[in-house]
Design an enzyme around this catalytic site. Sequence first.
Site, PDB file in Angstrom:
ATOM      1  N   LYS A  13       0.578  -1.204  -0.118  1.00 30.04           N
ATOM      2  CA  LYS A  13      -0.179   0.410  -0.423  1.00 30.04           C
ATOM      3  C   LYS A  13       0.776   1.158  -0.048  1.00 30.04           C
ATOM      4  CE  LYS A  13      -2.074  -0.790   3.501  1.00 30.04           C
ATOM      5  NZ  LYS A  13      -1.709  -1.878   3.755  1.00 30.04           N
ATOM      6  N   ARG A  88      -9.401   1.628   8.781  1.00 29.73           N
ATOM      7  CA  ARG A  88      -8.928  -0.191   9.288  1.00 29.73           C
ATOM      8  C   ARG A  88      -9.949  -0.343  10.014  1.00 29.73           C
ATOM      9  NH1 ARG A  88      -2.970   0.639   8.742  1.00 29.73           N
ATOM     10  NH2 ARG A  88      -1.851  -1.509   9.334  1.00 29.73           N
ATOM     11  N   ARG A 127      11.636  -6.593   4.417  1.00 23.83           N
ATOM     12  CA  ARG A 127      11.322  -5.593   4.593  1.00 23.83           C
ATOM     13  C   ARG A 127      12.645  -5.280   5.151  1.00 23.83           C
ATOM     14  NH1 ARG A 127       5.383  -3.053   4.509  1.00 23.83           N
ATOM     15  NH2 ARG A 127       5.223  -3.440   6.257  1.00 23.83           N
ATOM     16  N   ARG A 160      11.286  -3.520  10.585  1.00 25.53           N
ATOM     17  CA  ARG A 160      10.070  -3.126  11.947  1.00 25.53           C
ATOM     18  C   ARG A 160      10.366  -3.992  12.928  1.00 25.53           C
ATOM     19  NH1 ARG A 160       4.904  -0.725   8.578  1.00 25.53           N
ATOM     20  NH2 ARG A 160       3.735  -1.486   9.867  1.00 25.53           N
ATOM     21  N   ARG A 171      -1.138 -10.109  12.769  1.00 26.85           N
ATOM     22  CA  ARG A 171      -1.594  -8.887  12.355  1.00 26.85           C
ATOM     23  C   ARG A 171      -2.506  -9.299  10.658  1.00 26.85           C
ATOM     24  NH1 ARG A 171       3.855  -5.626  10.315  1.00 26.85           N
ATOM     25  NH2 ARG A 171       2.838  -4.482   9.251  1.00 26.85           N
TER      26      ARG A 171
HETATM   27  P1  AMP Z   1       0.801   0.254   8.928  1.00 25.97           P
HETATM   28  O1  AMP Z   1       2.217   0.816   8.109  1.00 25.97           O
HETATM   29  O2  AMP Z   1      -0.257   0.861   7.989  1.00 25.97           O
HETATM   30  O3  AMP Z   1       1.511  -0.993   8.477  1.00 25.97           O
HETATM   31  O4  AMP Z   1       0.391   0.498  10.624  1.00 25.97           O
HETATM   32  C1  AMP Z   1       1.812   0.018  11.602  1.00 25.97           C
HETATM   33  C2  AMP Z   1       0.734  -0.505  12.892  1.00 25.97           C
HETATM   34  O5  AMP Z   1       0.156   0.998  13.403  1.00 25.97           O
HETATM   35  C3  AMP Z   1      -0.618  -1.135  12.526  1.00 25.97           C
HETATM   36  O6  AMP Z   1      -0.156  -2.725  13.149  1.00 25.97           O
HETATM   37  C4  AMP Z   1      -1.458  -0.640  13.657  1.00 25.97           C
HETATM   38  O7  AMP Z   1      -0.931  -0.843  15.047  1.00 25.97           O
HETATM   39  C5  AMP Z   1      -1.399   0.697  14.041  1.00 25.97           C
HETATM   40  N1  AMP Z   1      -2.490   1.875  12.389  1.00 25.97           N
HETATM   41  C6  AMP Z   1      -1.916   2.495  11.556  1.00 25.97           C
HETATM   42  N2  AMP Z   1      -3.233   2.567  10.912  1.00 25.97           N
HETATM   43  C7  AMP Z   1      -4.001   2.767  11.966  1.00 25.97           C
HETATM   44  C8  AMP Z   1      -5.966   2.590  11.965  1.00 25.97           C
HETATM   45  N3  AMP Z   1      -5.955   3.624  10.814  1.00 25.97           N
HETATM   46  N4  AMP Z   1      -5.902   1.981  13.272  1.00 25.97           N
HETATM   47  C9  AMP Z   1      -5.597   1.375  13.509  1.00 25.97           C
HETATM   48  N5  AMP Z   1      -3.941   1.295  13.521  1.00 25.97           N
HETATM   49  C10 AMP Z   1      -3.269   1.482  12.569  1.00 25.97           C
END
Ligand code: AMP
Length: 218
Positions: A13, A88, A127, A160, A171
């Site tokens: 994404k 989400r 990654r 990460r 996740r």
């Molecule tokens: P991402 O970089 O989008 O994979 O996000 C990393 C982590 O940030 C996720 O696993 C969640 O813990 C948190 N996170 C990011 N966006 C959201 C969201 N819209 N709602 C809840 N948690 C989020």
Amino acid sequence: MQLILLGPPGVGKGTQAKMIAGHYGIVQISTGDILRQEVMTSTDLGNLAGSYMERGLLVPDEVVIEIIKERLQDPDCRPGYVLDGFPRTLAQAEALDRVLEAGRSRIDLALSLDLSEAELVERMAGRRICEKCGEVFHIRFHPPRTEGTCDRCGGSLTQREDDCEETIRRRLRVYEAETAPLIDYYRRLGKLEGISASGDAQEVGERIHRVLKARFGS
Ligand code: AMP
């Protein structure tokens, strides 16, 4: 143009959101990036969010909704934006609709990127991210010229914390339970386009571009 990129973690994404944003002159808004920045600078918000993120769990809805609400008011969002990693949950999607309606705005389209679980795990586990500038690499699909070093700024590459296999699996389960239902939500609104995320970033980008061109004509 106001877009949402839906899809499981690791599907690409972020990469696609950056490509779309660059092509259409709109901003990419990643709640994950915003939260990681807060974690890195140890703000109260970052300390709270970090305790969920490191376990692969979602940060509470009210926290991310507030972040997005504020971010969408910034002037750089006026020409359009691509939301990456938000919404989400159903509650987030409904809150977003309410916020946009109040400002007489709306989401134009949700693009749902799709890939098998085995490929998702491989993409996430390989990654690597630059500690300094956030550039994303992959040990197999997009390796840096020098191992462990960012091509762009020379910073060190790290993994990460939530990209270890156990957390990756969690996740993915959270995605299935909380986020996958949003595909139906946007389908019912007539705003969904499904896109295969297999192949390299360029191929996926071309698929997305074809869909956007057919819908928006540019
Ligand atoms: P991402 O970089 O989008 O994979 O996000 C990393 C982590 O940030 C996720 O696993 C969640 O813990 C948190 N996170 C990011 N966006 C959201 C969201 N819209 N709602 C809840 N948690 C989020």
